[in-house]
Write a protein that holds these residues in place. Structure first.
Motif, PDB file in Angstrom:
ATOM      1  N   ALA A 111      14.447  19.456   0.919  1.00  0.00           N
ATOM      2  CA  ALA A 111      14.348  21.007   1.402  1.00  0.00           C
ATOM      3  C   ALA A 111      13.924  21.445  -0.012  1.00  0.00           C
ATOM      4  O   ALA A 111      12.854  22.442   0.103  1.00  0.00           O
ATOM      5  CB  ALA A 111      15.513  21.688   1.654  1.00  0.00           C
ATOM      6  N   ASP A 112      14.050  20.919  -1.240  1.00  0.00           N
ATOM      7  CA  ASP A 112      13.596  21.596  -2.546  1.00  0.00           C
ATOM      8  C   ASP A 112      12.301  20.957  -3.057  1.00  0.00           C
ATOM      9  O   ASP A 112      11.942  21.149  -4.164  1.00  0.00           O
ATOM     10  CB  ASP A 112      14.756  21.869  -3.392  1.00  0.00           C
ATOM     11  CG  ASP A 112      15.198  20.296  -3.771  1.00  0.00           C
ATOM     12  OD1 ASP A 112      14.908  19.155  -3.181  1.00  0.00           O
ATOM     13  OD2 ASP A 112      15.823  20.173  -4.852  1.00  0.00           O
ATOM     14  N   GLY A 113      11.820  19.799  -2.172  1.00  0.00           N
ATOM     15  CA  GLY A 113      10.628  19.165  -2.795  1.00  0.00           C
ATOM     16  C   GLY A 113       9.208  19.851  -2.645  1.00  0.00           C
ATOM     17  O   GLY A 113       9.199  20.630  -1.703  1.00  0.00           O
ATOM     18  N   SER A 114       8.448  19.800  -3.294  1.00  0.00           N
ATOM     19  CA  SER A 114       7.224  19.930  -3.384  1.00  0.00           C
ATOM     20  C   SER A 114       5.981  19.375  -3.494  1.00  0.00           C
ATOM     21  O   SER A 114       4.754  19.517  -3.386  1.00  0.00           O
ATOM     22  CB  SER A 114       6.850  21.138  -4.395  1.00  0.00           C
ATOM     23  OG  SER A 114       6.925  20.392  -5.729  1.00  0.00           O
ATOM     24  N   GLY A 115       6.381  17.793  -3.545  1.00  0.00           N
ATOM     25  CA  GLY A 115       5.345  16.798  -3.628  1.00  0.00           C
ATOM     26  C   GLY A 115       4.698  16.453  -2.304  1.00  0.00           C
ATOM     27  O   GLY A 115       5.096  16.755  -1.255  1.00  0.00           O
ATOM     28  N   PRO A 116       3.944  15.564  -2.073  1.00  0.00           N
ATOM     29  CA  PRO A 116       3.285  15.088  -0.907  1.00  0.00           C
ATOM     30  C   PRO A 116       4.302  14.007  -0.397  1.00  0.00           C
ATOM     31  O   PRO A 116       4.944  13.479  -1.057  1.00  0.00           O
ATOM     32  CB  PRO A 116       1.961  14.413  -1.195  1.00  0.00           C
ATOM     33  CG  PRO A 116       2.251  13.966  -2.757  1.00  0.00           C
ATOM     34  CD  PRO A 116       3.186  14.989  -3.287  1.00  0.00           C
ATOM     35  N   ALA A 117       4.150  13.962   1.030  1.00  0.00           N
ATOM     36  CA  ALA A 117       4.892  12.869   1.936  1.00  0.00           C
ATOM     37  C   ALA A 117       4.219  11.621   1.701  1.00  0.00           C
ATOM     38  O   ALA A 117       3.015  11.567   2.190  1.00  0.00           O
ATOM     39  CB  ALA A 117       4.729  13.287   3.318  1.00  0.00           C
ATOM     40  N   ILE A 118       5.028  10.682   0.887  1.00  0.00           N
ATOM     41  CA  ILE A 118       4.370   9.107   0.546  1.00  0.00           C
ATOM     42  C   ILE A 118       5.109   8.103   1.437  1.00  0.00           C
ATOM     43  O   ILE A 118       6.341   8.159   1.407  1.00  0.00           O
ATOM     44  CB  ILE A 118       4.541   8.936  -0.944  1.00  0.00           C
ATOM     45  CG1 ILE A 118       3.796   9.994  -1.611  1.00  0.00           C
ATOM     46  CG2 ILE A 118       3.937   7.523  -1.196  1.00  0.00           C
ATOM     47  CD1 ILE A 118       2.302   9.949  -1.760  1.00  0.00           C
ATOM     48  N   ILE A 147       0.823  -1.194   0.054  1.00  0.00           N
ATOM     49  CA  ILE A 147       0.077   0.113   0.010  1.00  0.00           C
ATOM     50  C   ILE A 147       0.945   1.103   0.065  1.00  0.00           C
ATOM     51  O   ILE A 147       1.889   1.249   0.696  1.00  0.00           O
ATOM     52  CB  ILE A 147      -0.890  -0.014   1.354  1.00  0.00           C
ATOM     53  CG1 ILE A 147      -2.158  -0.993   1.268  1.00  0.00           C
ATOM     54  CG2 ILE A 147      -1.747   1.359   1.368  1.00  0.00           C
ATOM     55  CD1 ILE A 147      -2.851  -1.393   2.417  1.00  0.00           C
ATOM     56  N   THR A 148       0.639   2.132  -0.949  1.00  0.00           N
ATOM     57  CA  THR A 148       1.346   3.289  -0.968  1.00  0.00           C
ATOM     58  C   THR A 148       0.362   4.651  -0.669  1.00  0.00           C
ATOM     59  O   THR A 148      -0.806   4.436  -1.357  1.00  0.00           O
ATOM     60  CB  THR A 148       2.025   3.551  -2.289  1.00  0.00           C
ATOM     61  OG1 THR A 148       2.695   2.479  -2.779  1.00  0.00           O
ATOM     62  CG2 THR A 148       2.844   4.957  -2.425  1.00  0.00           C
ATOM     63  N   ARG A 149       0.773   5.315   0.267  1.00  0.00           N
ATOM     64  CA  ARG A 149      -0.273   6.416   0.603  1.00  0.00           C
ATOM     65  C   ARG A 149       0.230   7.626   1.086  1.00  0.00           C
ATOM     66  O   ARG A 149       1.474   7.780   1.358  1.00  0.00           O
ATOM     67  CB  ARG A 149      -1.255   5.831   1.742  1.00  0.00           C
ATOM     68  CG  ARG A 149      -0.613   5.676   3.270  1.00  0.00           C
ATOM     69  CD  ARG A 149      -1.722   5.160   4.095  1.00  0.00           C
ATOM     70  NE  ARG A 149      -0.895   5.563   5.451  1.00  0.00           N
ATOM     71  CZ  ARG A 149      -1.599   6.389   6.446  1.00  0.00           C
ATOM     72  NH1 ARG A 149      -2.818   6.599   6.166  1.00  0.00           N
ATOM     73  NH2 ARG A 149      -0.972   6.445   7.560  1.00  0.00           N
ATOM     74  N   GLY A 150      -0.463   8.615   0.970  1.00  0.00           N
ATOM     75  CA  GLY A 150       0.098  10.042   1.359  1.00  0.00           C
ATOM     76  C   GLY A 150       0.129   9.991   3.109  1.00  0.00           C
ATOM     77  O   GLY A 150      -0.968   9.375   3.494  1.00  0.00           O
TER      78      GLY A 150
END
Length: 154
Positions: free
Chosen positions: A134-141, A72-75
């Motif tokens: 630090a430069d990421g903008s996506g969700p934490a998965i 399962i991969t989830r936010g």
């Protein structure tokens, strides 16, 4: 008559792979990204014999069922259902207390259940926290691997 049949065929488009949920003991796990590994296997036993006229024969028959694993991969969110189940399995090492029957549920466009796949005696075997930058903008998965003993398709 043909027009009526065509209308029925056009309306029944089957199941969608993007409409699903994981039911964890009556609690739906939120913010799912994907579920992978839904597979069932069974050992194949090969029986070799010699017939009464001396001819060798080989027959295959079903053997023991194989256990399975899904991922399962989830936010990451504030939902506690899955997090608490992970804690129950890994933090306390309480395997017997962590066994649950869970379901992967396929939904139609109106969120009605179309098909349910039950995973019996499921437990969490591993969890991967999200990569942080630090430069990421996506969700934490996060990724959670779940082992199960048997699969029942309803």
């Amino acid at each position: 008559m043909v027009d009526h049949l065509l209308k029925v065929v056009k309306r029944d488009v089957g199941m969608y792979v993007h409409k699903f949920a994981v039911d964890l003991g009556g609690i739906l796990v939120e913010t799912l990204h994907s579920v992978s590994g839904l597979a069932y296997g069974q050992d194949v036993v090969e029986v070799k014999q010699v017939s009464s006229d001396g001819e060798p024969t080989i027959r295959k028959q079903p053997g023991a069922a194989q256990s399975g694993q899904i991922t399962i991969t989830r936010g990451m969110d504030r939902s506690e259902a899955l997090t608490n189940w992970v804690k129950e399995t890994q933090a306390t090492h309480n395997h017997a207390g962590a066994l649950q029957n869970i379901s992967v549920v396929f939904l139609d466009s109106s969120n009605n259940v179309v098909k349910r796949i039950q995973l019996l005696n499921a437990w969490v075997s591993s969890r991967s926290a999200p990569d942080l930058a630090a430069d990421g903008s996506g969700p934490a998965i996060e990724t959670v691997q779940i082992e199960f003993d048997d699969m029942v398709i309803e």
